[in-house]
Design a protein around this motif. Structure first.
Motif, PDB file in Angstrom:
ATOM      1  N   TYR A  71      -6.511   8.270  -0.712  1.00  0.00           N
ATOM      2  CA  TYR A  71      -5.492   8.149  -1.640  1.00  0.00           C
ATOM      3  C   TYR A  71      -5.806   9.143  -2.696  1.00  0.00           C
ATOM      4  CZ  TYR A  71      -4.064   3.833   0.496  1.00  0.00           C
ATOM      5  OH  TYR A  71      -3.726   2.721   1.437  1.00  0.00           O
TER       6      TYR A  71
ATOM      7  N   ILE B 190      -9.179   8.622  -3.809  1.00  0.00           N
ATOM      8  CA  ILE B 190     -10.053   7.431  -3.581  1.00  0.00           C
ATOM      9  C   ILE B 190      -9.982   7.095  -1.873  1.00  0.00           C
ATOM     10  CG2 ILE B 190      -9.654   4.851  -3.450  1.00  0.00           C
ATOM     11  CD1 ILE B 190      -8.056   5.277  -5.954  1.00  0.00           C
TER      12      ILE B 190
ATOM     13  N   PRO C 238     -14.265  -7.973   1.150  1.00  0.00           N
ATOM     14  CA  PRO C 238     -13.845  -7.984  -0.104  1.00  0.00           C
ATOM     15  C   PRO C 238     -12.760  -7.245  -0.744  1.00  0.00           C
ATOM     16  CG  PRO C 238     -15.972  -6.627  -0.250  1.00  0.00           C
ATOM     17  CD  PRO C 238     -15.479  -7.140   1.405  1.00  0.00           C
ATOM     18  N   SER C 239     -12.421  -7.848  -1.626  1.00  0.00           N
ATOM     19  CA  SER C 239     -11.042  -7.094  -2.290  1.00  0.00           C
ATOM     20  C   SER C 239     -11.342  -5.555  -2.491  1.00  0.00           C
ATOM     21  CB  SER C 239     -10.664  -7.738  -3.620  1.00  0.00           C
ATOM     22  OG  SER C 239      -9.618  -7.211  -4.003  1.00  0.00           O
ATOM     23  N   GLY C 240     -10.425  -4.768  -1.988  1.00  0.00           N
ATOM     24  CA  GLY C 240     -10.409  -3.226  -2.148  1.00  0.00           C
ATOM     25  C   GLY C 240     -11.184  -2.536  -1.144  1.00  0.00           C
ATOM     26  N   SER C 241     -11.659  -3.236  -0.132  1.00  0.00           N
ATOM     27  CA  SER C 241     -12.618  -2.687   0.632  1.00  0.00           C
ATOM     28  C   SER C 241     -11.895  -1.638   1.818  1.00  0.00           C
ATOM     29  CB  SER C 241     -13.301  -3.971   1.550  1.00  0.00           C
ATOM     30  OG  SER C 241     -12.427  -4.680   2.072  1.00  0.00           O
ATOM     31  N   GLY C 242     -10.611  -1.860   1.747  1.00  0.00           N
ATOM     32  CA  GLY C 242      -9.688  -1.075   2.764  1.00  0.00           C
ATOM     33  C   GLY C 242      -9.055  -1.815   3.784  1.00  0.00           C
ATOM     34  N   LYS C 243      -9.046  -3.152   3.669  1.00  0.00           N
ATOM     35  CA  LYS C 243      -8.377  -3.896   4.876  1.00  0.00           C
ATOM     36  C   LYS C 243      -7.076  -3.602   5.077  1.00  0.00           C
ATOM     37  CE  LYS C 243      -9.268  -7.818   2.896  1.00  0.00           C
ATOM     38  NZ  LYS C 243     -10.036  -7.464   1.578  1.00  0.00           N
ATOM     39  N   THR C 244      -6.139  -3.668   4.130  1.00  0.00           N
ATOM     40  CA  THR C 244      -4.828  -3.566   4.383  1.00  0.00           C
ATOM     41  C   THR C 244      -4.637  -1.993   4.423  1.00  0.00           C
ATOM     42  OG1 THR C 244      -4.241  -5.163   2.407  1.00  0.00           O
ATOM     43  CG2 THR C 244      -2.668  -3.461   2.925  1.00  0.00           C
ATOM     44  N   THR C 245      -5.258  -0.925   4.179  1.00  0.00           N
ATOM     45  CA  THR C 245      -5.051   0.233   4.338  1.00  0.00           C
ATOM     46  C   THR C 245      -5.521   0.382   6.064  1.00  0.00           C
ATOM     47  OG1 THR C 245      -5.998   0.992   2.402  1.00  0.00           O
ATOM     48  CG2 THR C 245      -5.995   2.529   4.145  1.00  0.00           C
TER      49      THR C 245
ATOM     50  N   ASN D 219       0.807  -1.094   0.102  1.00  0.00           N
ATOM     51  CA  ASN D 219       0.150  -0.209  -0.091  1.00  0.00           C
ATOM     52  C   ASN D 219       0.898   1.344   0.172  1.00  0.00           C
ATOM     53  OD1 ASN D 219      -2.302  -1.953   0.514  1.00  0.00           O
ATOM     54  ND2 ASN D 219      -3.392  -0.031   1.160  1.00  0.00           N
ATOM     55  N   ALA D 220       1.984   1.413  -0.627  1.00  0.00           N
ATOM     56  CA  ALA D 220       2.888   2.370  -0.806  1.00  0.00           C
ATOM     57  C   ALA D 220       2.046   3.849  -1.199  1.00  0.00           C
ATOM     58  CB  ALA D 220       3.900   2.250  -1.610  1.00  0.00           C
ATOM     59  N   SER D 221       2.279   4.590  -0.574  1.00  0.00           N
ATOM     60  CA  SER D 221       1.409   5.811  -0.865  1.00  0.00           C
ATOM     61  C   SER D 221       2.181   6.886  -1.851  1.00  0.00           C
ATOM     62  CB  SER D 221       1.206   6.892   0.350  1.00  0.00           C
ATOM     63  OG  SER D 221       2.501   7.000   0.942  1.00  0.00           O
TER      64      SER D 221
ATOM     65  N   ALA E 232     -10.390   5.282   0.938  1.00  0.00           N
ATOM     66  CA  ALA E 232      -9.993   3.915   1.331  1.00  0.00           C
ATOM     67  C   ALA E 232     -10.627   3.348   2.560  1.00  0.00           C
ATOM     68  CB  ALA E 232      -8.623   3.302   1.316  1.00  0.00           C
TER      69      ALA E 232
ATOM     70  N   HIS F 274     -10.164 -12.577   3.371  1.00  0.00           N
ATOM     71  CA  HIS F 274     -11.511 -12.685   2.866  1.00  0.00           C
ATOM     72  C   HIS F 274     -12.098 -13.770   2.910  1.00  0.00           C
ATOM     73  CE1 HIS F 274      -8.496 -12.295  -0.722  1.00  0.00           C
ATOM     74  NE2 HIS F 274      -9.187 -13.496  -0.773  1.00  0.00           N
TER      75      HIS F 274
ATOM     76  N   GLU G 185      -3.630 -11.238   5.585  1.00  0.00           N
ATOM     77  CA  GLU G 185      -3.921 -12.382   4.575  1.00  0.00           C
ATOM     78  C   GLU G 185      -2.919 -13.367   4.909  1.00  0.00           C
ATOM     79  OE1 GLU G 185      -5.946 -12.052   1.087  1.00  0.00           O
ATOM     80  OE2 GLU G 185      -6.476  -9.993   1.335  1.00  0.00           O
TER      81      GLU G 185
HETATM   82  N1  LIG Z   1      -1.210   3.658  -2.755  1.00  0.00           N
HETATM   83  C1  LIG Z   1      -2.714   3.624  -3.073  1.00  0.00           C
HETATM   84  N2  LIG Z   1      -2.756   4.627  -4.064  1.00  0.00           N
HETATM   85  C2  LIG Z   1      -4.081   4.730  -4.592  1.00  0.00           C
HETATM   86  N3  LIG Z   1      -5.145   3.772  -4.137  1.00  0.00           N
HETATM   87  C3  LIG Z   1      -4.714   2.802  -3.283  1.00  0.00           C
HETATM   88  C4  LIG Z   1      -3.484   2.809  -2.759  1.00  0.00           C
HETATM   89  N4  LIG Z   1      -3.355   1.705  -1.851  1.00  0.00           N
HETATM   90  C5  LIG Z   1      -5.003   1.282  -1.995  1.00  0.00           C
HETATM   91  N5  LIG Z   1      -5.512   2.045  -2.877  1.00  0.00           N
HETATM   92  C6  LIG Z   1      -7.062   1.884  -3.046  1.00  0.00           C
HETATM   93  O1  LIG Z   1      -7.638   2.038  -1.851  1.00  0.00           O
HETATM   94  C7  LIG Z   1      -8.702   1.037  -1.616  1.00  0.00           C
HETATM   95  C8  LIG Z   1      -8.338  -0.037  -0.416  1.00  0.00           C
HETATM   96  O2  LIG Z   1      -7.331  -0.688  -0.787  1.00  0.00           O
HETATM   97  P1  LIG Z   1      -6.907  -1.832   0.206  1.00  0.00           P
HETATM   98  O3  LIG Z   1      -5.584  -2.147  -0.475  1.00  0.00           O
HETATM   99  O4  LIG Z   1      -6.793  -1.263   1.706  1.00  0.00           O
HETATM  100  O5  LIG Z   1      -7.756  -2.979  -0.029  1.00  0.00           O
HETATM  101  P2  LIG Z   1      -8.045  -4.392   0.395  1.00  0.00           P
HETATM  102  O6  LIG Z   1      -9.060  -4.869   1.337  1.00  0.00           O
HETATM  103  O7  LIG Z   1      -6.687  -4.832   1.421  1.00  0.00           O
HETATM  104  O8  LIG Z   1      -8.009  -5.227  -0.815  1.00  0.00           O
HETATM  105  P3  LIG Z   1      -7.362  -6.803  -1.176  1.00  0.00           P
HETATM  106  O9  LIG Z   1      -8.222  -7.639  -0.460  1.00  0.00           O
HETATM  107  O10 LIG Z   1      -7.467  -6.796  -2.696  1.00  0.00           O
HETATM  108  O11 LIG Z   1      -5.793  -6.730  -0.566  1.00  0.00           O
HETATM  109  C9  LIG Z   1      -8.613   0.339  -3.058  1.00  0.00           C
HETATM  110  O12 LIG Z   1      -9.876   0.889  -3.796  1.00  0.00           O
HETATM  111  C10 LIG Z   1      -7.379   0.583  -3.605  1.00  0.00           C
HETATM  112  O13 LIG Z   1      -7.479   0.611  -4.854  1.00  0.00           O
END
Ligand SMILES: Nc1ncnc2c1ncn2[C@@H]1O[C@H](COP(=O)(O)OP(=O)(O)OP(=O)(O)O)[C@@H](O)[C@H]1O
Ligand SMILES: [Mg+2]
Lengths: 363, 231
Positions: free
Chosen positions: B13, B20, B41-48, A361-363, B22, B203, B170
């Motif tokens: 972001y 975006i 789900p994927s893209g929901s913001g978990k990793t963030t 998740n590099a910004s 997140a 997930h 994960e």
């Molecule tokens: N560095 C970034 N720059 C721009 N958008 C980002 C960045 N990192 C994540 N995003 C966006 O933020 C949202 C949340 O991302 P995140 O990685 O937290 O999701 P996630 O729940 O971990 O997904 P996954 O299950 O696919 O890993 C997504 O829409 C992603 O595209």
């Protein structure tokens, strides 16, 4: 445990290419430096050996011994100048010499003197000389009588002295009167009178250059010993040319290290991200890169030195290459500085690694 | 005692000229020794969310307090030190140092903390790996280990500094189901044995059985019970 050093030990293969290239560059640097030193030392020995603070030339000589003439009156003026303690005449003539039993002529510089240079006794009897030890390599031995110049003037060798050659020729130190007779017989076009010398070697205190040149009313031009050494024909030019090549080679070293460690850093971006995530500072990672560059440079220097020593031993004696301890030290320092600066090019890249990249998740 | 306290955290972001969002007003608390599954789900913001909790990212808005440290205003340098001393990470992909043995990969944590890899550190590394079932693998390089074994080494590394909070992103997604389940069991028992809190991002709903509590995330928003049962 030290991460950068462990990597060097465990994965030496990654560093082999850079080390080999730097090793050859180190050899090249030592060669260039050795040639410069050989030329410099071989050209300047007779002047460096002088126990003098200042050399006095005639005003029109443009700092050349061979063009300079000092008369008895000028000498008297110099002797009376404030601060002057000892004054000795000097004269050089470059000639070929027949060494008994040798087919080839040897190049010699017959040098008349009064103040004994380093390692040389007081002026010998007429017809005798103390020769630079290079003449031994050319086949001369103690007691040999050399026949000098087109007129075959005899000089008998009564001793040898190291590191006193003049313009890459073996100096034979003789009395002023022997020098005058050799000069006048073999170079009649440049004959000198009985009281004339080419230049004066002066010992004393204070600002000798000014006090002497004032005392002679501008008839003379005096140089300090370092200036006199550099004004020997070709010496400064050689020095500048070789140093230019040496600095260019160091720039190549810097570029090689810079490129190599940039690529290595690029390969490690992922690892750096993880290490930053678990708490490594940019500083620590960067110091690691520099440390690896320094170790590579040290190993390359060691290998390059051994190669240079072997190669030098295999060179013919006619090549004036001389490897001095000072040259090893300066080459080592040059390599280290170039390696540190080269690896520093990676600093920006290391700084920019985002710890969040470890998790995607590099910004 | 609350190990993690996130309140009204937003993360936006900027990508190009689109923003975006997140994470949107996410509020979550994790108690001492509690294992929380973060499911979405994927893209929901978990990793963030995990990155912000662990000081890998700074929030756009909101407060983040971890083990008593309010890290929302920390600069990069303070965050580095914070991460080194207070949290453990286990990432999705394998990320051990490739030229170090299993044991040395744990000692990296000691080195980063200024340790000299002394007897105490080595003993601790061996004990941890032993607990994780890798007592016979101490001197193996990552390349000589299976995926599950590597992930166990990563768990050992995350636990080495005795953090109050360990963050898993994960951790089993690169493993097959059976090995994944073994790793999850191991995570559960290790956390419970140490009374260490954990957030496990997944997930996969099956993984939630290893957690004390499950927090759902959709489009950057957490469900209502994110603050925990006792609040
Ligand atoms: N560095 C970034 N720059 C721009 N958008 C980002 C960045 N990192 C994540 N995003 C966006 O933020 C949202 C949340 O991302 P995140 O990685 O937290 O999701 P996630 O729940 O971990 O997904 P996954 O299950 O696919 O890993 C997504 O829409 C992603 O595209
Ligand atoms: Mg994710």
């Amino acid at each position: 445990m030290n991460l950068p050093l462990l990597e060097l030990r465990r994965q030496p293969g990654r560093f082999v290419v850079a080390t080999v290239v730097l090793g050859f560059l180190a050899t090249l640097l030592l060669f260039l430096g050795g040639l410069l030193d050989g030329l410099y030392l071989g050209s300047t020995g007779a002047i460096r050996a002088q126990n003098a603070d200042v050399f006095v030339y005639s005003e029109s000589a443009r700092d050349s011994f061979l063009r300079s003439r000092i008369t008895a009156e000028q000498r008297a003026a110099v002797e009376s100048a404030p601060g002057v303690q000892d004054v000795g005449g000097l004269g050089f003539v470059l000639l070929g010499a027949v060494i008994p039993g040798e087919a080839d002529l040897a190049d010699v510089a017959v040098a008349g003197y009064e103040l004994p240079p380093k390692g040389v006794p007081a002026p010998p009897n007429d017809g005798e000389g103390i020769a630079d030890s290079r003449l031994q390599d050319a086949g001369a031995s103690l007691g040999d009588t050399l026949l000098v110049g087109p007129q075959r003037s005899p000089i008998t060798i009564i001793g040898f002295v190291d590191d006193s050659s003049y313009l890459l020729q073996s100096t034979i130190w003789v009395s002023l009167s022997t020098w005058r007779s050799v000069q006048n017989v073999n170079r009649p076009d440049a004959a000198v009178g009985d009281t004339v010398v080419q230049a004066l070697a002066v010992r004393g205190t204070g600002d000798l250059v000014t006090s002497i040149d004032t005392a002679t009313d501008g008839d003379t031009k005096s140089l300090t010993k370092p200036e006199a050494v550099l004004s020997l024909p070709g010496v400064k030019q050689q020095k500048d040319t070789f140093n230019q090549i040496i600095y260019s080679t160091l720039a190549v070293v810097l570029a090689v290290v810079g490129l190599f460690f940039s690529l290595l850093t690029l390969e490690r971006l992922g690892l750096y991200g993880v290490l930053k995530a678990i708490g490594a500072t940019t500083r620590r990672l960067f110091v690691g890169v520099v440390l690896q560059a320094v170790v590579v440079a040290v190993i390359a220097f060691a290998a390059g030195s051994i190669l240079a020593l072997f190669a030098t031993a295999a060179l013919p004696a006619s090549i004036p290459l001389q490897l001095t301890p000072a040259r090893f030290v300066s080459t080592f320092i040059g390599l280290l500085v170039a390696a540190v600066l080269g690896s520093a090019i990676s600093l920006r890249r290391v700084t920019k690694v985002d710890p969040a990249s470890a998790i995607g998740n590099a910004s | 005692m609350t190990v993690l306290d996130m309140r009204d955290v937003r993360k936006v972001y900027r990508s190009g000229d689109a923003d975006i969002v997140a994470l949107d007003h996410a509020t979550v608390q994790v108690e001492h020794g509690e294992i929380v599954a973060l499911l979405g789900p994927s893209g929901s913001g978990k990793t963030t969310l995990l990155s912000i909790a662990g000081g890998l990212l700074t929030p756009t808005e909101g407060a983040v307090v971890v083990g008593g440290h309010d890290i929302s205003e920390y600069d990069a340098k303070q965050l580095t030190e914070f991460r080194r001393e207070n949290v453990g990470f286990v990432f999705q992909s394998v990320n051990l140092v490739p030229f170090l043995t299993a044991e040395e990969n744990l000692l990296v944590v000691d080195e980063l903390g200024g340790g000299k890899g002394g007897k105490a550190a080595i003993t601790r590394a061996r004990q941890l790996l032993d607990e994780l079932g890798l007592g016979h693998r101490l001197k193996n390089l990552p390349g000589q280990l299976s995926g599950g074994e590597r992930q166990r080494v990563a768990i050992g590394r995350a636990l080495f500094n005795n953090p109050k909070l360990v963050l898993f992103d994960e951790p089993t997604s690169a493993l097959d189901t059976k090995i994944g389940a073994q790793v999850m069991e191991l995570i559960q028992s290790e956390m419970k044995a140490r009374d260490t809190a954990a957030i496990i991002v997944t997930h996969d709903t099956r993984m939630t059985t290893y957690a004390d509590r499950t927090v759902h995330i959709v489009d950057g928003r957490l469900d209502a019970d994110a603050v925990g049962a006792d609040h």
